[in-house]
Motif scaffolding. Structure first.
Motif, PDB file in Angstrom:
ATOM      1  N   ILE B 350       0.884  -1.252  -0.120  1.00  6.53           N
ATOM      2  CA  ILE B 350      -0.098   0.104  -0.084  1.00  6.53           C
ATOM      3  C   ILE B 350       0.913   1.238   0.090  1.00  6.53           C
ATOM      4  O   ILE B 350       0.448   2.399  -0.366  1.00  6.53           O
ATOM      5  N   ARG B 351       2.223   1.240   0.412  1.00  9.37           N
ATOM      6  CA  ARG B 351       2.964   2.363   0.702  1.00  9.37           C
ATOM      7  C   ARG B 351       3.094   3.077  -0.819  1.00  9.37           C
ATOM      8  O   ARG B 351       2.704   4.286  -0.675  1.00  9.37           O
ATOM      9  N   PRO B 352       3.374   2.494  -1.981  1.00  8.23           N
ATOM     10  CA  PRO B 352       3.555   3.348  -3.348  1.00  8.23           C
ATOM     11  C   PRO B 352       2.018   4.017  -3.422  1.00  8.23           C
ATOM     12  O   PRO B 352       2.237   5.324  -3.949  1.00  8.23           O
ATOM     13  N   SER B 353       1.092   3.359  -3.163  1.00 11.59           N
ATOM     14  CA  SER B 353      -0.055   4.035  -3.550  1.00 11.59           C
ATOM     15  C   SER B 353      -0.462   5.100  -2.944  1.00 11.59           C
ATOM     16  O   SER B 353      -0.740   6.435  -3.318  1.00 11.59           O
ATOM     17  N   LEU B 354      -0.191   5.116  -1.354  1.00  8.56           N
ATOM     18  CA  LEU B 354      -0.380   6.349  -0.600  1.00  8.56           C
ATOM     19  C   LEU B 354       0.521   7.399  -0.624  1.00  8.56           C
ATOM     20  O   LEU B 354       0.371   8.511  -0.710  1.00  8.56           O
ATOM     21  N   LEU B 355       1.906   7.196  -1.076  1.00 10.33           N
ATOM     22  CA  LEU B 355       2.836   8.248  -1.334  1.00 10.33           C
ATOM     23  C   LEU B 355       2.510   9.083  -2.455  1.00 10.33           C
ATOM     24  O   LEU B 355       2.570  10.059  -2.521  1.00 10.33           O
ATOM     25  N   VAL B 356       1.807   8.247  -3.569  1.00 16.11           N
ATOM     26  CA  VAL B 356       1.626   8.843  -4.736  1.00 16.11           C
ATOM     27  C   VAL B 356       0.516   9.754  -4.417  1.00 16.11           C
ATOM     28  O   VAL B 356       0.451  11.121  -4.830  1.00 16.11           O
ATOM     29  N   LEU B 357      -0.562   9.133  -3.534  1.00 14.80           N
ATOM     30  CA  LEU B 357      -1.683  10.269  -3.258  1.00 14.80           C
ATOM     31  C   LEU B 357      -1.270  11.296  -2.329  1.00 14.80           C
ATOM     32  O   LEU B 357      -1.837  12.538  -2.567  1.00 14.80           O
TER      33      LEU B 357
END
Lengths: 111, 887
Positions: B350-357
């Motif tokens: 989930i980290r990449p999605s969260l950081l993108v957001l």
């Protein structure tokens, strides 16, 4: 002192106060008296200039103010030169000498 | 020391202010008295002496004020009055204030919402005792196609015996079971755990206890309930703890209930869902007895204090090497184990999605701040005369700075409060709409760290946009100001500053639109992926046949036969099939090695995914056959073992030849050895069963009658709306066996939608942010062009009176705006090229530098700018020369 020359001599005033307190701790008005005495009346520092000057110097840490019981029963605020103030005085003295010398050279120069 | 003296003075004057003021009064009084005394001694009357003394001092109040003004921190004393003044100013222009506050609130709300998620998932430690001590141990079978695979029972035993750096090694795997007994039977997602699992994890029960050494003793098993089950099925009745309930026909004693907020937080690909509904212990002896090749355990270990993850990893690696040598069944390939910190690994997906957001909302907040800065610059330019007048009357530069800061601070504070309030609502909405793949977002909440972050952002933004107008203000040329009859947004530098701000807004907006475009294209690409089967008009459900009542394979087959027939008989049903693992579901994967040629080295063999299927399945999901046949009812335990493979396996195992008729060796019992020989009877096109964008692993389908799997999922193909038949399906099963619950009744489409859910979610959010950014940028452009037109009305009128055509005037009016917009787009595209590569992990089927997206983004901004300029342009064209010249 006339208001006009107050600005010019503000730095000088600090120097005079520091020098005066180098001898002994004094309370406020006594500083003015002493300066008047030492300069044989040339510099009559008005209390209106001296009072803020003392507080300014205290804020910078060159002098320290303390309440002392006076002979008259009320307490007076007495100012002492701090060690840092002593060093500052020496530095200011050197600076003053340099200024005097420089100005003297300008005045004595062949125009 | 000087520092000490200064500090003493500071203390006196700031902290003990009132006392310092009293002492000041006292000292001044003395001076006055002394001077009065001296004047009196020199012969003046008392009243006259006093007057002269006061004159000498220059007035007691003035003197006192001088000293107080020179004190450190004096400038701060005026702060409350500055703030009050700023408040009055802001209230006088409510529209402006509202615009500024709202803009800031939007930016802050989005940032707060996303940061709540970032904080809860990436920053806060896991909700376990001393969570930094926890590590997750995977089996590294990259060669076989599984870089992160579970471990086997004997391997856990090895880790426990040889892992001197660990306080405890625990394991868990997820499966389903049935609660029978009182009330309706119910399927539960259950976790089977080692007795020390909860101790290793560091989680305690809310009621009763978790498992411990006492559960190793022989006797009836215990069961630990989750809070939702406790509330729903047992009405929140605490006396359930200590009572025995029927699980799968066996009595088990409820020993505790886990807290309401408890979530397992294991890595997403461990196939252990956060929200298991109950847990049952497994004795260590049973674990150790299982085959070494039967890998199903997800292992969590707690390091001893002061042990680092690297040290733990080294020890685990050496243990893996040791057992590879000692146990021949590992063969030449041996066993590799990897160790990762649980904290980092649990958020790996989930980290990449969260950081993108987070980056996206960061950009949005920046745009919002720039907008507010713009508003303030515009207004400051209008108030130049007022500022110049005040400067002439003696206001110092620092005072003007303070007031600007006070205004900015007030706007920032109001914006922060609104932003946090709206942000909470936004977060709630986000959580309500979250896809199944991002279920863990539910832990996001607004706590002190989030509030602190919001305040920090508001503060930084506040400083930026309050100082923005000051640059111009402080360089105000007084005389030029008074000579300038121009009352509107005057000053070239103000215009340039605003232009610069708009340019940055447009550039940032372009970047956001590019990001959104890439994510949208990713989602569309995922939609277009052919999964190899059809998902529409299909209803699915799961069924678990209790062995207690169906003891023989014949009984089970009999039931299955009747079920198939009954389901097929329902009007509207056009196909029925069963499969062990539904597409995209989260059950642990079932796979094993396969051998396609005699004498093949088993330890180096690749693994395939195994699935059992009923004969009707392949037509029920419209799988595409390359060659051969589907299963029939004749393929049961009395017949020879057969399998169907996918085209990938066929081309790897028997390249260039027909796979039908060949012999393949598989390991359906998960012993770790491919010893079961079967004949290939059919080859299907590969079906993407695990995820939409999965790595393509070979597949082996086994007839359900030859290898029974429980639970089994059924797919019912319908001609009409699948949901409409749900009740009939339930009744059909109930008619066959009233004590058999069916569960997870969902359409196959919903599984497919969930699989794409995360991508859709991210793309939707990105689109929303891009839309807001576009709106803000368009408003900014509109503002500056409209002001320009209004300011230059006289000029336009003159030009038109001298013969200029309206079109020429329009071109003139829009020229500045066009320059800013096009420069902004170019800068934005350049920025996009730099930033897009950071999105790579989120993209599928589209390159980060996709030209179509970049061009579309630029055109979109261009259109927005044109739309924004439309009204001012028309106004410029309609300038009446006479009116303009006269005004």
């Amino acid at each position: 002192m006339s208001p006009r020359s107050t600005e010019m001599l503000r730095g000088t005033l600090d120097l005079l106060v520091l020098r005066t307190l180098a001898g002994q701790p004094l309370h406020g008005i006594a500083v003015a008296d002493r300066i008047k005495l030492l300069t044989a009346g040339t510099f009559a520092v008005g209390p209106g200039s001296l009072f803020p000057a003392l507080h300014r110097l205290e804020q910078s840490g060159w002098i320290r103010g303390a309440w002392r019981a006076s002979d008259r029963g009320r307490r007076v605020r007495e100012y002492t030169l701090t060690a840092a103030g002593r060093r500052r005085l020496a530095a200011e003295r050197r600076q003053w000498s340099r200024i005097v010398e420089a100005v003297g050279q300008v005045l004595d120069a062949e125009s | 020391m000087r520092v000490l003296d200064r500090f003493r003075h500071f203390w006196r004057v700031v902290v003990l202010r009132r006392r310092a003021d009293r002492e000041l009064d006292e000292e001044l009084g003395q001076w006055a008295d002394e001077l009065t005394h001296r004047h009196h001694e020199r012969g003046a009357a008392p009243v006259e002496a006093r007057r002269r003394a006061l004159a000498e001092l220059g007035g007691l109040d003035t003197l006192k004020q001088t000293v107080q003004d020179e004190r450190v921190g004096a400038s701060w004393r005026g702060l409350p009055s500055d703030v009050r003044y700023a408040w009055r100013v802001l209230r006088r222009t409510p529209m402006f204030t509202a615009a500024a506050v709202l803009t800031l609130a939007i930016g802050l709300a989005a940032t707060t919402a996303i940061f709540s998620a970032v904080n809860a998932l990436l920053i806060e430690p896991l909700p376990f005792r001393d969570a930094s001590r926890l590590v997750f141990i995977w089996s590294d079978m990259t060669d076989a196609g599984y870089p992160r695979a579970p471990l086997s029972g004997p391997e856990v035993k090895d880790l426990r015996e040889r892992g001197t750096l660990f306080d405890g090694v625990g394991a868990i795997w997820a499966t389903t079971t049935t609660l029978t007994g009182e009330n309706d039977p119910e399927q539960l997602r259950i976790g089977l755990v080692t007795t020390n699992f909860f101790n290793v994890l560091g989680a305690d029960a809310a009621i009763g206890r978790t498992f411990g050494d006492q559960d190793e003793a022989p006797g009836p098993s215990s069961i630990l309930l989750s809070w939702p089950v406790f509330e729903r099925r047992y009405g929140g009745d605490r006396s359930i703890v200590g009572r025995t309930i029927q699980v799968n026909g066996q009595p088990q004693m409820v020993i505790g209930v886990m807290p309401r907020e408890f979530r397992l937080m294991l890595p997403a690909d461990s196939s252990v869902p956060d929200g298991l509904q109950a847990w049952t212990p497994v004795r260590s002896a049973a674990l150790a007895r299982a085959p070494r090749g039967q890998q199903y355990l997800r292992v969590v270990a707690r390091m001893k204090p002061r042990v680092t993850v690297d040290e733990a990893r080294a020890q685990v690696t050496s243990i893996a090497a040791a057992i590879s040598r000692e146990f021949a069944e590992y063969g030449a390939a041996g066993r590799q184990l990897t160790t990762v910190a649980l904290q980092a690994d649990s958020v790996r997906e989930i980290r990449p999605s969260l950081l993108v957001l987070f980056a996206g909302v960061g950009v949005l907040a920046l745009i919002a701040c720039v907008n507010v800065a713009n508003l303030l610059v515009a207004r400051a330019a209008e108030r130049r005369r007022e500022a110049a007048l005040r400067a002439a009357l003696g206001a110092s530069a620092s005072r003007l700075v303070r007031e600007a800061l006070a205004e900015g601070a007030l706007i920032a504070a109001l914006g922060a409060v609104c932003g946090v309030v709206v942000g909470r609502g936004l977060l709630a909405a986000l959580l309500a709409l979250r896809p199944a793949g991002l279920d863990r977002l539910a832990v996001a909440h607004v706590d002190w760290r989030v509030l602190l972050f919001a305040c920090a952002v508001a503060a930084v933004g506040g400083v930026i946009f309050s100082l923005a107008p000051l640059r111009d203000l402080l360089r105000a040329n007084l005389t030029a100001l008074f000579e300038n009859s121009d009352r509107r947004v005057g000053g070239q530098s103000a215009i340039r500053l605003r232009g610069g701000l708009i340019l940055s807004q447009i550039a940032l907006g372009v970047i956001l639109v590019i990001g959104a475009g890439l994510l949208v294209r990713t989602f569309l690409a995922m939609q277009r992926v052919d999964p190899g089967f059809d998902t529409d008009h299909r209803l699915t459900f799961r069924l678990s046949v209790p062995f207690a009542r169906y003891r023989t394979p014949t009984a089970i087959n009999d039931f299955a036969q009747r079920l198939n027939t009954s389901l097929a008989a329902i009007p509207g049903v056009t196909g029925v099939g069963g499969i062990s693992h539904l597409p995209y579901d989260d059950l642990p994967n079932w796979g094993g090695p396969y051998l396609t040629s005699p004498g093949q080295d088993e330890s180096r063999a690749a693994d395939a995914d195994y699935r059992t299927a009923t004969p009707g399945l392949f037509s029920a999901i419209d799988a595409r056959f390359v060659e051969g046949r589907a299963f029939t009812d004749a393929d049961d335990l009395t017949a020879a073992p057969v399998v169907i493979v996918d085209d990938i396996l066929a081309s790897r195992g028997w390249p260039g030849q027909s796979a039908v008729g060949r012999t393949i060796k598989i390991d359906p019992a998960s012993s770790g050895h491919a010893t079961t020989a079967a004949t290939v009877v059919g080859v299907v096109h590969h079906m993407r069963l695990r995820s939409v964008v999965e790595d393509l692993t070979e597949q082996v389908f086994i007839p359900e009658r030859q290898v029974l799997r429980n639970p089994l999922a059924y797919v019912v193909r319908t001609s009409g709306d699948p949901v409409a038949l749900a009740d009939q399906v339930r009744q059909t099963v109930h008619a066959l066996d009233p004590l058999l619950p069916i569960y997870d009744v969902r359409t196959l489409d919903s599984y497919a939608a969930d699989a794409r859910g995360r991508s859709r979610f991210t793309a939707t959010l990105a689109l929303g942010m891009a839309a807001i950014a576009l709106l803000l940028a368009a408003i900014g452009i509109y503002g500056i062009v409209a002001y320009g037109v209004a300011r230059r009305r006289g000029e336009f009128g003159l030009r038109m009176a001298l013969g200029a055509r309206p079109a020429q005037v329009v071109r003139l009016a829009l020229r500045d705006g066009a320059v800013i917009a096009s420069t902004g787009v170019i800068v934005g595209v350049a920025g996009g090229l730099l930033v897009a590569r950071l999105l790579r992990s989120q993209l599928y089927g589209v390159s980060p530098f996709d030209p179509l997206t970049f061009v579309t983004a630029s055109l979109t901004l261009g259109l927005a700018v044109i739309a924004a300029c439309y009204v001012p342009a028309r106004r410029a064209a309609r300038v009446n020369p006479g009116d303009a010249l006269r005004s």
